[in-house]
Design an enzyme around this catalytic site. Structure first.
Site, PDB file in Angstrom:
ATOM      1  CD  GLU A 151      -3.058  -0.965   2.217  1.00  0.00           C
ATOM      2  OE1 GLU A 151      -3.717   0.078   2.288  1.00  0.00           O
ATOM      3  OE2 GLU A 151      -3.206  -1.927   2.998  1.00  0.00           O
ATOM      4  CE1 TYR A 239      -9.209   0.723  25.004  1.00  0.00           C
ATOM      5  CE2 TYR A 239     -11.259   0.715  26.241  1.00  0.00           C
ATOM      6  CZ  TYR A 239      -9.958   0.301  26.079  1.00  0.00           C
ATOM      7  OH  TYR A 239      -9.391  -0.556  26.986  1.00  0.00           O
ATOM      8  CE1 TYR A 244      -7.709  -3.756  21.863  1.00  0.00           C
ATOM      9  CE2 TYR A 244      -7.454  -6.068  21.244  1.00  0.00           C
ATOM     10  CZ  TYR A 244      -8.196  -5.043  21.825  1.00  0.00           C
ATOM     11  OH  TYR A 244      -9.432  -5.334  22.373  1.00  0.00           O
ATOM     12  CG  HIS A 247      -6.001   2.757  14.283  1.00  0.00           C
ATOM     13  ND1 HIS A 247      -5.879   1.704  15.177  1.00  0.00           N
ATOM     14  CD2 HIS A 247      -7.316   2.788  13.917  1.00  0.00           C
ATOM     15  CE1 HIS A 247      -7.048   1.121  15.334  1.00  0.00           C
ATOM     16  NE2 HIS A 247      -7.942   1.768  14.586  1.00  0.00           N
ATOM     17  CB  VAL A 248      -5.744   9.108  14.474  1.00  0.00           C
ATOM     18  CG1 VAL A 248      -6.744  10.268  14.495  1.00  0.00           C
ATOM     19  CG2 VAL A 248      -4.883   9.111  15.735  1.00  0.00           C
ATOM     20  CG  HIS A 249     -10.811   6.001  12.492  1.00  0.00           C
ATOM     21  ND1 HIS A 249     -11.005   5.106  11.454  1.00  0.00           N
ATOM     22  CD2 HIS A 249     -10.570   5.254  13.593  1.00  0.00           C
ATOM     23  CE1 HIS A 249     -10.896   3.872  11.920  1.00  0.00           C
ATOM     24  NE2 HIS A 249     -10.625   3.933  13.210  1.00  0.00           N
TER      25      HIS A 249
END
Length: 316
Positions: A151, A239, A244, A247-249
């Protein structure tokens, strides 16, 4: 007006322009006219059938399948629901192969329970569960991206943080985004360090790094997608997360707020930063010390193996 008369109105509709598109592109509102009078036509995709024979026919009719990417057991595609040559893709497909029993449980219908995870429950039950899941090798697809094996053509940002190898992170499109509908934009920020598994591992000492990461992600997003401004973006952390590795959306504020953005699942990054900043204690104080309330499906192992036995007094 009879049904035949009502049905005759639709072919008479003359399109002027697309007025709105929402629900991740699944519903559009068109402005036009009928007999010189203004008219609005809203078009929404019908629900998928649940009859097994119809579903089989639907699957067999898929055409113009185009692979968007793949990583480990995950693959995603665009496709057409009919065989017409040149027809635009109207379906986004995600394939998990081979899938596990955990995947099957996750995507099966189930009841939902609200639970409160105290610091003690996290320490004695949840953290050991997280370690077990990490040891099962379910993060291979994440490490493939971080280590440059897959990727890489999709990586939007690769940042070295604030000078330390522990601060590095990258950003790329989430596999659930069709990569064309801006109001359903969904990006994913992955940290390269492997000692932060979830928001529970965040400490007061991480606050400058989190602020730096937030600003860099916002800058990269608006720099690449010119139609978007910073105040049209939401950044949040799940959460319990699906996997695990922290990571951030990053999503468009107009993205349809389904269960993944709901109370009991999504924790705003800015709110986490503020909570860490105002938390009492030294630099090692952190999110592992607080209680968190969230929801779980009744088929989730965290419910069946931990919270349900705790509720019944079978664990302490």
């Amino acid at each position: 007006m009879g049904s035949a008369t009502a049905e005759a109105l639709i072919p008479q509709f003359k399109l002027e322009k697309l007025l709105n598109q929402d629900q991740a592109g699944r519903r559009i509102t068109l402005l036009g006219s009928i007999d010189s009078s203004k008219a609005l036509l809203t078009v929404e995709r019908a629900a998928f059938p649940n009859d097994p024979e119809i579903l089989k026919s639907f699957h067999e009719a898929l055409a113009n399948i185009k692979n968007l990417g793949d990583n480990d057991i995950y693959r995603w595609y665009l496709a057409c629901s009919g065989a017409s040559d040149g027809a635009p893709s109207d379906l986004k497909l995600n394939l998990i192969y081979p899938c596990t029993e955990a995947h099957i449980r996750k995507y099966s219908p189930q009841g939902v329970r609200m639970v409160t995870e105290t610091a003690d429950i996290y320490k004695n039950h949840i953290h050991p569960y997280m370690r077990k899941k990490r040891d099962e090798g379910r993060l291979n697809w994440v490490f493939n991206i971080i280590e440059g094996r897959t990727e890489q053509e999709d990586v939007i940002l690769r940042d070295n943080g604030q000078g330390s190898a522990d601060d590095a992170f990258l950003m790329l499109p989430d596999l659930n985004w069709d990569r064309k509908t801006i109001t359903s934009l969904h990006l994913l920020g992955l940290v390269e360090r492997r000692d932060i598994w979830s928001l529970r591992d965040l400490k007061k000492s991480h606050t400058p790094w989190l602020k730096h990461m937030r600003e860099k992600m916002l800058d990269a997003t608006v720099g690449l997608y010119k139609e978007v401004e910073k105040d049209q973006l939401k950044l949040y952390v799940h959460y319990q997360p699906t996997y695990y590795h922290f990571h951030v959306h990053i999503v468009h504020a107009q993205l349809e707020a389904g269960s993944t953005q709901s109370v009991g699942k999504a924790f705003g990054l800015e709110n986490i930063i503020s909570q860490l900043e105002t938390m009492s204690g030294g630099p090692e104080a952190g999110m592992a010390d607080v209680s968190l309330t969230y929801y779980l499906g009744e088929a989730n192992e965290l419910w069946t193996d931990i919270f349900e036995p705790l509720k019944r007094g079978e664990k302490s």
